[in-house]
Design an enzyme around this catalytic site. Structure first.
Site, mmCIF file in Angstrom:
data_model
loop_
_atom_site.group_PDB
_atom_site.id
_atom_site.type_symbol
_atom_site.label_atom_id
_atom_site.label_comp_id
_atom_site.label_asym_id
_atom_site.label_seq_id
_atom_site.Cartn_x
_atom_site.Cartn_y
_atom_site.Cartn_z
ATOM 1 N N ARG A 132 0.770 -1.162 0.037
ATOM 2 C CA ARG A 132 0.078 0.067 -0.081
ATOM 3 C C ARG A 132 1.001 1.251 -0.081
ATOM 4 O O ARG A 132 1.651 1.328 0.804
ATOM 5 C CB ARG A 132 -0.936 -0.092 1.217
ATOM 6 C CG ARG A 132 -1.648 1.372 1.384
ATOM 7 C CD ARG A 132 -2.787 1.502 0.538
ATOM 8 N NE ARG A 132 -4.122 2.156 1.078
ATOM 9 C CZ ARG A 132 -4.261 3.360 1.167
ATOM 10 N NH1 ARG A 132 -3.197 4.028 0.854
ATOM 11 N NH2 ARG A 132 -5.114 3.832 1.692
ATOM 12 N N ARG A 150 -1.058 -5.387 4.672
ATOM 13 C CA ARG A 150 -0.271 -4.708 3.506
ATOM 14 C C ARG A 150 0.962 -4.028 4.051
ATOM 15 O O ARG A 150 0.724 -3.380 4.993
ATOM 16 C CB ARG A 150 -1.211 -3.715 2.731
ATOM 17 C CG ARG A 150 -2.577 -4.234 2.050
ATOM 18 C CD ARG A 150 -3.303 -3.398 1.321
ATOM 19 N NE ARG A 150 -4.152 -2.421 2.215
ATOM 20 C CZ ARG A 150 -4.968 -1.521 1.901
ATOM 21 N NH1 ARG A 150 -5.277 -1.398 0.654
ATOM 22 N NH2 ARG A 150 -5.192 -0.834 2.826
ATOM 23 N N GLU A 209 -11.976 4.678 -4.324
ATOM 24 C CA GLU A 209 -12.211 3.247 -4.238
ATOM 25 C C GLU A 209 -12.571 2.722 -5.775
ATOM 26 O O GLU A 209 -13.388 3.454 -6.313
ATOM 27 C CB GLU A 209 -13.229 2.676 -3.165
ATOM 28 C CG GLU A 209 -12.963 3.052 -1.784
ATOM 29 C CD GLU A 209 -11.663 2.080 -1.576
ATOM 30 O OE1 GLU A 209 -11.068 1.241 -2.186
ATOM 31 O OE2 GLU A 209 -11.011 2.584 -0.358
#
Length: 277
Positions: free
Chosen positions: A52, A105, A60
């Site tokens: 990330r 992540r 999104e």
């Protein structure tokens, strides 16, 4: 005197490479190869690690239960075209004690050669500055965001946002006429299993499934009334098909079959699908 000059020259030659290289080259770089981009701020490495981008947040585009947000796909396309298959440097923030987010992540700054991707995302308005604790580049990221807002770049472009919303509404208005204009509605496809139909659908969500690319009529593909169009990619890339079909009203002809209690139509050639609007 000559000895002093020579000594200075040696010092310059010693330190010169430091100033010629970008600062990230001095940091401890973890080099990885990008397998695929998940969305505008997340990617998967060839080793299977999800990364990330730290300090940024893009709209999104992949959450099943939510519609794709304004500029979500553009952010995904932007990152995909730059990173897919590339070797990148991951830089850790020295101010952070935690390296993973709650989804597991890896949180990192990402460099592609001399390009600092986190910085570019904010500077170009691809995403916004995002943080919950102090970061190494706080000041720079904040200044770049204010500049992008003033210039109306990317997500901050109000006119482009209005135009996108207007086009979406116009396409949905056309979809409302299905069932009475020679096209079946996508939510009725399940009543025609084994039959060849001509259907109109608005592509709400897409999914890369390896050699196939999936076009879904509903925001959540798991919905009972969702119709999935399974497209064989052939020579086309996922980003190319995504740009062509996502958010558009399309015409599809084919035989309906049942897959896990949901209707789907298989199309072997993307060129067989007509974009209505």
């Amino acid at each position: 005197m000559e000895g002093l000059i020579k000594k200075r020259h040696l010092l310059i030659l010693f330190f010169l490479p430091i100033f010629l290289f970008p600062l990230h080259a001095l940091a401890k770089c973890q080099y990885v190869v990008v397998k695929r981009v998940v969305d505008g701020d997340t990617f998967l490495t060839k080793s299977g690690q999800r990364v990330r981008l730290l300090g940024v947040d893009t709209p999104e585009s992949v959450i099943n239960s939510r519609p794709v947000q304004w500029f979500g796909k553009q952010a995904y396309w932007w990152l995909s075209e730059r990173l897919t298959g590339k070797r990148v440097c991951l830089e850790r923030d020295p101010n952070r004690a935690v390296n993973l987010d709650k989804y597991g992540r890896l949180l990192r700054y990402v460099w592609l050669g001399k390009s600092f991707l986190n910085r570019e995302i904010i500077a170009e308005g691809i995403g916004r500055f995002y943080h919950r604790e102090p970061l190494q580049y706080d000041g720079e990221f904040r200044r770049l965001q204010f500049k992008a807002i003033k210039q109306g770049k990317g997500i901050w472009d109000i006119n482009a946002h209005r135009s996108w919303l207007k086009q979406k509404i116009e396409r949905l208005k056309l979809l409302s006429s299905c069932g009475s204009n020679g096209y079946l509605c996508p939510w009725d496809a399940k009543d025609y299993i084994g039959k060849k139909i001509r259907v109109m659908l608005y592509v709400n969500k897409t999914h890369d499934a390896g050699s196939k690319f999936l076009l879904n009529s509903e925001v959540d593909y798991r919905a009972w009334d969702n119709l999935t169009v399974v497209v064989y990619k052939g020579r086309h890339s996922s980003v190319e098909l995504d740009r062509k079909f996502w958010g558009h009203l399309i015409e599809v002809r084919g035989t309906v079959r049942l897959y896990k209690d949901r209707a789907e139509i298989v199309v072997k050639n993307p060129d067989e699908i007509r974009v209505i609007k």
